[in-house]
Design an enzyme around this catalytic site. Structure first.
Site, PDB file in Angstrom:
ATOM      1  N   HIS A 110      43.981  33.061  47.427  1.00 20.71           N
ATOM      2  CA  HIS A 110      44.536  32.417  46.232  1.00 20.71           C
ATOM      3  C   HIS A 110      45.847  31.723  46.566  1.00 20.71           C
ATOM      4  O   HIS A 110      46.890  32.357  46.682  1.00 20.71           O
ATOM      5  CB  HIS A 110      44.731  33.447  45.109  1.00 20.71           C
ATOM      6  CG  HIS A 110      45.319  32.865  43.868  1.00 20.71           C
ATOM      7  ND1 HIS A 110      46.157  33.565  43.029  1.00 20.71           N
ATOM      8  CD2 HIS A 110      45.210  31.626  43.323  1.00 20.71           C
ATOM      9  CE1 HIS A 110      46.524  32.793  42.030  1.00 20.71           C
ATOM     10  NE2 HIS A 110      45.961  31.613  42.182  1.00 20.71           N
ATOM     11  N   GLU A 167      47.622  35.035  47.973  1.00 26.53           N
ATOM     12  CA  GLU A 167      47.072  36.367  47.698  1.00 26.53           C
ATOM     13  C   GLU A 167      45.748  36.491  48.446  1.00 26.53           C
ATOM     14  O   GLU A 167      44.835  35.691  48.229  1.00 26.53           O
ATOM     15  CB  GLU A 167      46.865  36.566  46.193  1.00 26.53           C
ATOM     16  CG  GLU A 167      48.177  36.691  45.424  1.00 26.53           C
ATOM     17  CD  GLU A 167      47.983  36.826  43.929  1.00 26.53           C
ATOM     18  OE1 GLU A 167      48.691  37.646  43.313  1.00 26.53           O
ATOM     19  OE2 GLU A 167      47.135  36.110  43.355  1.00 26.53           O
ATOM     20  N   SER A 196      41.723  32.169  40.867  1.00 25.74           N
ATOM     21  CA  SER A 196      42.911  32.901  40.441  1.00 25.74           C
ATOM     22  C   SER A 196      42.568  34.036  39.485  1.00 25.74           C
ATOM     23  O   SER A 196      43.425  34.857  39.178  1.00 25.74           O
ATOM     24  CB  SER A 196      43.887  31.944  39.742  1.00 25.74           C
ATOM     25  OG  SER A 196      43.293  31.425  38.566  1.00 25.74           O
ATOM     26  N   ASN A 256      49.104  36.933  38.488  1.00 22.43           N
ATOM     27  CA  ASN A 256      48.650  36.644  37.129  1.00 22.43           C
ATOM     28  C   ASN A 256      48.507  37.898  36.283  1.00 22.43           C
ATOM     29  O   ASN A 256      48.709  37.859  35.061  1.00 22.43           O
ATOM     30  CB  ASN A 256      47.330  35.872  37.158  1.00 22.43           C
ATOM     31  CG  ASN A 256      47.527  34.424  37.571  1.00 22.43           C
ATOM     32  OD1 ASN A 256      48.658  33.939  37.635  1.00 22.43           O
ATOM     33  ND2 ASN A 256      46.453  33.725  37.883  1.00 22.43           N
TER      34      ASN A 256
END
Length: 604
Positions: free
Chosen positions: A459, A471, A438, A509
């Site tokens: 991800h 992702e 991540s 993130n």
């Protein structure tokens, strides 16, 4: 004379029986509706006769809609509309116990209104500004009655949104704050007390995040569709950031950010250049018919295709055939990913460092499938077939014939690189090697192999069986057909794939954790409480969890590690982890998993 009662609760009304609303745009109209439904006499004032007429028409239509939905009776509608009168004459505010100003976000306009009101209203009348960007203190200081000036920030649409920020300056009398807070409660709202700084709580956190999303799009890191889908599906948000900017108005967002930056000098608040470009071109979002997206007409919510809309099935390469999948790891994420692939019909090898760990991971999948059977989502027969597709293994040698190997082990680059070196030796030529990291660089994993062109990021989000987002992270070395393979696999496992480049945080993130860090800074600076900030973001932003609830769920140690990676990658002082987060981690307060983080939890 008897004390009037609220039509909603039957309780005595606050001292504010007659309220003037100055500015009858979208927000002013919404506030007028809320007040009239709650039994207040409302004087709607706007410089434009046409806008005042538009407000009345909108209120008639909206209250009729409420009757159709059973939210109002016809009599209640008639009575509510009878309590509203509109005018273009500001002197009509002389009868008001409270004036709520929701004029355009301009000091010059607002100060002119307040100066005029000083000569019109009674000495005891309270003046409230609905600003979300300008200094309440500055507006109060220019008034002849600064102790009776405060902020009353409703959220759009006012009838539906529960949050109201009650903003006091150093000049505001506590009695005025208490009276307005009581009013907000009587209106069925949830008031949050905040101090005077641009953006207050909800917008202070929201607009920094929106600004970063605009900058991410401007840098062509990801498409507008992928940025918005990532935040909706990865964080459970009701709208993506770019669609939300279009709804708010790009010019409005720019004004708010400029006010925030003037106060904070934090680069995260410096408006992304694209906001200026779009604003000055008149592409302000839904209201103009075009912003980040194009709309069917000015004011329409219907997005229509334009030159930037991706074509269906727009792939430049054909993917490789994937029949079997290897999943490396034995934790929650590894078992969740193995379950996802098995449900989609793939044969799965679930390999861990020992046979015992691999069997425990398969047992965890069995429990997950049993819960699905209990809830009626799967038949017992289907669950058994899915579990039979998963072969546990105590060695990565079992990956010899898999077409796709997915790494889901600890978030430690050295450990991941060792695993990729092993996969390079055991996997057949042409196998796709994917990491679920991540925050770590995918290319660093790729370089641990002799075939970096076969390595890509996938991800997944936790819990993998429930979360729809993946992702897909290309490095500069990833082959086109490897990218196409993973996109095709995501479709088969019923996940929504978004493309992004190999940089810290990817999409979700990189946008989520600076927002969480800024929330921590608010508490650290004693600006607002944990509970008020969590309430503000859930009620004002539609977030499924407040930032501190989320931090305690994610784990403060995990959050700190991601913050450090983002700070190291982008070198922006505004991304430096909040000291309070570092102190809590150092004290072993890591969130729910330790029983204490930002809050304390009952031990199981």
């Amino acid at each position: 004379m008897a004390t009037p009662l609220s039509p909603q609760s039957g309780t005595p009304l606050s001292p504010f029986k007659t309220i003037a609303v100055v500015g009858l745009g979208t927000m002013g109209t919404g506030i007028t509706e809320v007040l009239a439904k709650a039994g207040r006499e409302v004087i709607g004032i706007d410089v434009s006769e046409a806008q005042a007429a538009k407000c009345v028409a909108a209120l008639e239509a909206r209250t009729a809609h409420c009757v159709e939905r059973g939210r109002l009776t016809e009599q209640e509608r008639t009575e509510a509309l009878a309590r509203i009168r509109t005018t273009t004459d500001l002197t009509a505010a002389a009868d008001a116990d409270l004036v709520i100003e929701v004029a355009p976000e301009s000091y010059e306009i607002k100060q002119q209104i307040f100066r005029e009101l000083d000569g019109i209203v009674r000495p005891e009348t309270i003046l409230a500004t609905g600003t979300n960007a300008l200094s309440v203190t500055r507006l109060a200081a220019d008034s002849a009655r600064p102790e009776r000036v405060l902020g009353l920030h409703f959220f759009n649409p006012a009838p539906a949104m529960k949050l109201v920020e009650v903003v006091s300056s150093v000049l505001t009398a506590p009695q005025a704050v208490a009276a307005v807070t009581d009013l907000a409660i009587e209106l069925g709202k949830e008031p949050v007390a905040v101090g005077d700084r641009p953006g207050f709580v909800a917008d202070g956190l929201l607009f920094g995040y929106l600004n970063q999303a605009a900058a991410m799009y401007e840098a062509r890191y990801a498409s507008r569709e992928d940025i918005d889908a990532a935040m909706r599906l990865g964080c459970g948000l009701p709208m993506g950031p770019l669609a939300l900017l279009d709804l708010i108005g790009i010019d409005t967002a720019r004004t708010v950010l400029e006010a925030m930056y003037a106060e904070s000098r934090d680069r995260l608040h410096a408006p992304a250049p694209i906001l200026k470009q779009l604003s000055e071109a008149g592409l302000t979002g839904r209201k103009s018919g075009r912003g980040f997206y194009s709309y069917a007409a000015p004011g329409s919510a219907t997005v229509v295709p334009d030159a930037l809309t991706p074509a269906e099935g727009d792939t430049k390469a054909t993917g490789r055939t994937v029949r079997s999948v290897g999943v490396a790891g034995s934790g929650t994420m590894a078992s969740g990913i193995a379950e996802v692939f098995a449900k989609a019909g793939y044969d799965v090898v679930l390999a861990a460092r020992s046979e015992e760990k691999a069997q425990a991971a398969k047992a965890r999948i069995g429990k997950s499938l049993s819960r699905s059977v209990d809830k009626g989502r799967l038949t017992a027969e289907a669950a058994a077939q899915i579990l039979d597709r998963i072969a546990p293994a105590g060695s990565y040698d079992a990956f010899a014939e898999v077409d796709l190997a997915v790494e889901a082990i600890a978030e430690d680059l050295e450990i991941k690189q060792q695993l990729f070196a092993t996969l390079d030796k055991v996997c057949k030529p042409g196998a796709v090697l994917a990491t679920t990291t991540s925050s770590l660089p995918v290319v660093a994993c790729a370089r641990a192999t002799s075939r970096p062109q076969d390595v890509i990021g996938m991800h997944f989000f936790n819990p993998a069986p429930a979360m729809k987002l993946v992702e897909v992270v290309r490095t500069v070395l990833t082959a086109d057909d490897v990218h196409a393979t993973v996109r095709e696999v995501c479709t088969k496992i019923k996940k929504h794939a978004v493309d992004c480049g190999d940089r810290a945080g990817f999409i979700v993130n990189a946008l989520l954790f600076p927002y969480l860090n800024n929330a921590i800074k608010m508490v650290q600076e004693h600006y607002a409480s944990l509970d008020d900030i969590d309430a503000a973001m859930k009620l004002g932003g539609g977030y499924p969890m407040g930032p501190f609830e989320l931090l305690d769920v994610v784990g403060l140690d995990v959050s700190l590690a991601i913050e450090k990676v983002l700070h190291r990658e982008f070198r922006d002082p505004g991304l430096a982890p909040a000291p309070l987060l570092e102190h809590l981690v150092a004290a072993g307060c890591l969130g729910r998993k330790t029983g204490r983080g930002f809050r304390e939890y009952a031990r199981r």
